[in-house]
Design an enzyme around this catalytic site. Structure first.
Site, short mmCIF file in Angstrom:
data_model
loop_
_atom_site.label_atom_id
_atom_site.label_comp_id
_atom_site.label_asym_id
_atom_site.label_seq_id
_atom_site.Cartn_x
_atom_site.Cartn_y
_atom_site.Cartn_z
N CYS A 123 -0.63 6.44 -11.20
CA CYS A 123 -1.39 5.34 -10.61
C CYS A 123 -2.91 5.53 -10.79
O CYS A 123 -3.40 5.58 -11.90
CB CYS A 123 -1.00 5.12 -9.15
SG CYS A 123 -1.38 3.45 -8.56
N LYS A 162 -2.84 -8.45 -5.98
CA LYS A 162 -2.28 -7.11 -6.00
C LYS A 162 -0.93 -7.11 -6.72
O LYS A 162 -0.07 -7.96 -6.49
CB LYS A 162 -2.10 -6.60 -4.57
CG LYS A 162 -1.63 -5.16 -4.48
CD LYS A 162 -1.58 -4.69 -3.03
CE LYS A 162 -1.20 -3.21 -2.94
NZ LYS A 162 -1.17 -2.73 -1.54
N HIS A 177 4.42 3.91 -9.46
CA HIS A 177 4.68 5.07 -8.61
C HIS A 177 6.11 5.53 -8.82
O HIS A 177 7.03 5.07 -8.13
CB HIS A 177 4.46 4.70 -7.14
CG HIS A 177 3.03 4.64 -6.74
ND1 HIS A 177 2.29 5.75 -6.41
CD2 HIS A 177 2.19 3.58 -6.62
CE1 HIS A 177 1.06 5.39 -6.09
NE2 HIS A 177 0.96 4.08 -6.22
N GLU A 197 7.55 8.13 -7.90
CA GLU A 197 8.08 8.91 -6.78
C GLU A 197 8.52 8.06 -5.59
O GLU A 197 9.19 8.56 -4.67
CB GLU A 197 7.04 9.93 -6.31
CG GLU A 197 5.93 9.39 -5.44
CD GLU A 197 4.81 8.64 -6.16
OE1 GLU A 197 3.81 8.30 -5.52
OE2 GLU A 197 4.96 8.40 -7.39
N ARG A 228 1.60 -1.43 6.75
CA ARG A 228 0.25 -0.88 6.96
C ARG A 228 -0.80 -1.95 6.73
O ARG A 228 -1.72 -2.13 7.57
CB ARG A 228 0.02 0.29 5.99
CG ARG A 228 -1.38 0.91 6.04
CD ARG A 228 -1.70 1.62 4.74
NE ARG A 228 -1.79 0.69 3.62
CZ ARG A 228 -1.78 1.07 2.34
NH1 ARG A 228 -1.68 2.35 2.02
NH2 ARG A 228 -1.87 0.16 1.37
#
Length: 331
Positions: A140, A161, A232, A234, A246
């Site tokens: 990233c 995004k 990502h 992971e 969040r």
């Protein structure tokens, strides 16, 4: 933090880790370093996710896994205590042998990457890894920072995004994507991108791409093979949900002005409908207490979290093991 990953026996505690070179199975153990620069709320989760991912990809191999973090990444007192007590000092990195290195991004605090407080530490690692690892994975934001430092390829801001689970296709044939079943479902969460045209113009090899998210994985050969993930690899099944909640909490607390968009191809249809209705109310009644009124969140059944990454990391470990068995004079 140093742990031994052995698929047959699970993950051994640091106290049970034998001396370097004491290996069983198909050759010596593979040494992997993780430079974990993720923001405080994701710090421990990232450790666990990469350990789980490497364990799933290990096969019969034994992996020595050691954690580091850039000292210039700003931390809360609690997170700083965790790093200082559980992680190895970054100065130890250059005194040891690592076959593979994984470097994560950090939460940006400056308008430009080369103005980040950790920029000098990160570029020092980029230069060191070129000749002192067999392969390094940049994830990233770390991928964006690496290509900026190496070739002055600047990332571009997105109009919205890139957030969700995206179908990716393989490009050409490469050992890293061998046996991968397409489409590869990959989690992305970013506000910027590096464009494919900029990468290919500077000699990078695109390995996977998404029609909606653009370039996913790309690579370049130095003395070390650098592999870059815009996504990502992971992330577990709930990582995008935690990020969404969040950002939603920050909106309700007036810590951000934009309402977060729904992750693409992530929540099931019924959940998306409920969240759209909740958004209409939240925009008018905006208050932190509204978080308690969120509906139950259910994911789509086909997100296949981690399955693509397990194949890529298995092939990556194969590469590290094969390269380790090759005499330096023949490489």
């Amino acid at each position: 933090m140093t742990v031994l990953i052995d698929k047959d026996q699970g993950i051994l505690s640091p106290a049970l880790v034998p001396a370097l070179g004491d290996a069983r199975g198909d050759g010596r153990e593979i040494a992997i370093g993780l430079i974990n620069n993720m923001p405080d709320p994701a710090l421990k989760a990232t450790e666990r996710q990469f350990i789980k991912l490497l364990q799933a990809a290990a096969g019969g191999r034994r992996i020595r896994f050691q954690c580091f973090s850039l000292p210039s990444v700003k931390r809360s007192p609690e997170a700083r205590w965790h790093v200082e007590s559980e992680y190895s000092d970054l100065s130890d990195l250059k005194r040891q042998r690592f076959d593979g290195l994984i470097v994560t991004g950090a939460e940006p605090v400056a308008p430009d990457l080369d103005q980040e407080p950790y920029w000098r530490d990160l570029t020092d690692i980029i230069d060191w890894a070129r000749t002192n690892t067999r392969s390094t994975i940049w994830s990233c934001l770390a991928a964006h920072a690496a290509v900026l430092h190496l070739d002055r390829i600047a990332r571009r801001p997105l109009t919205a995004k890139c957030h969700g689970v995206f179908d990716c296709e393989t490009v050409g044939s490469d050992p890293l994507t061998r046996t991968a079943t397409v489409p590869l479902k990959v989690s992305h969460s970013r506000l910027n991108e590096v464009a494919e045209a900029d990468l290919t113009r500077h000699g990078y090899q695109v390995l996977t791409r998404s029609a909606k998210a653009g370039v996913d994985v790309f690579a370049r050969q130095y003395a070390s093979r650098f592999v870059f993930f815009q996504g990502h690899p992971e992330y577990d099944a709930l990582s995008l949900q935690r990020e969404y909640l969040r950002d939603l909490g920050r909106f309700l607390a007036r810590e951000r002005e934009t309402y977060p968009g729904l992750p693409v191809s992530y929540f099931d249809a019924a959940t998306e409908e409920k969240l759209i209705r909740f958004e209409k109310r939240a925009r008018h009644q905006r208050h932190p207490a509204m978080a308690s009124e969120l509906p139950a969140l259910n994911l789509r059944s086909d997100i296949a979290a981690g399955s693509a990454a397990a194949v890529l990391f298995r092939n990556w470990l194969d590469f590290l093991a094969e390269d380790a068995a090759t005499p330096l004079s023949l490489r």
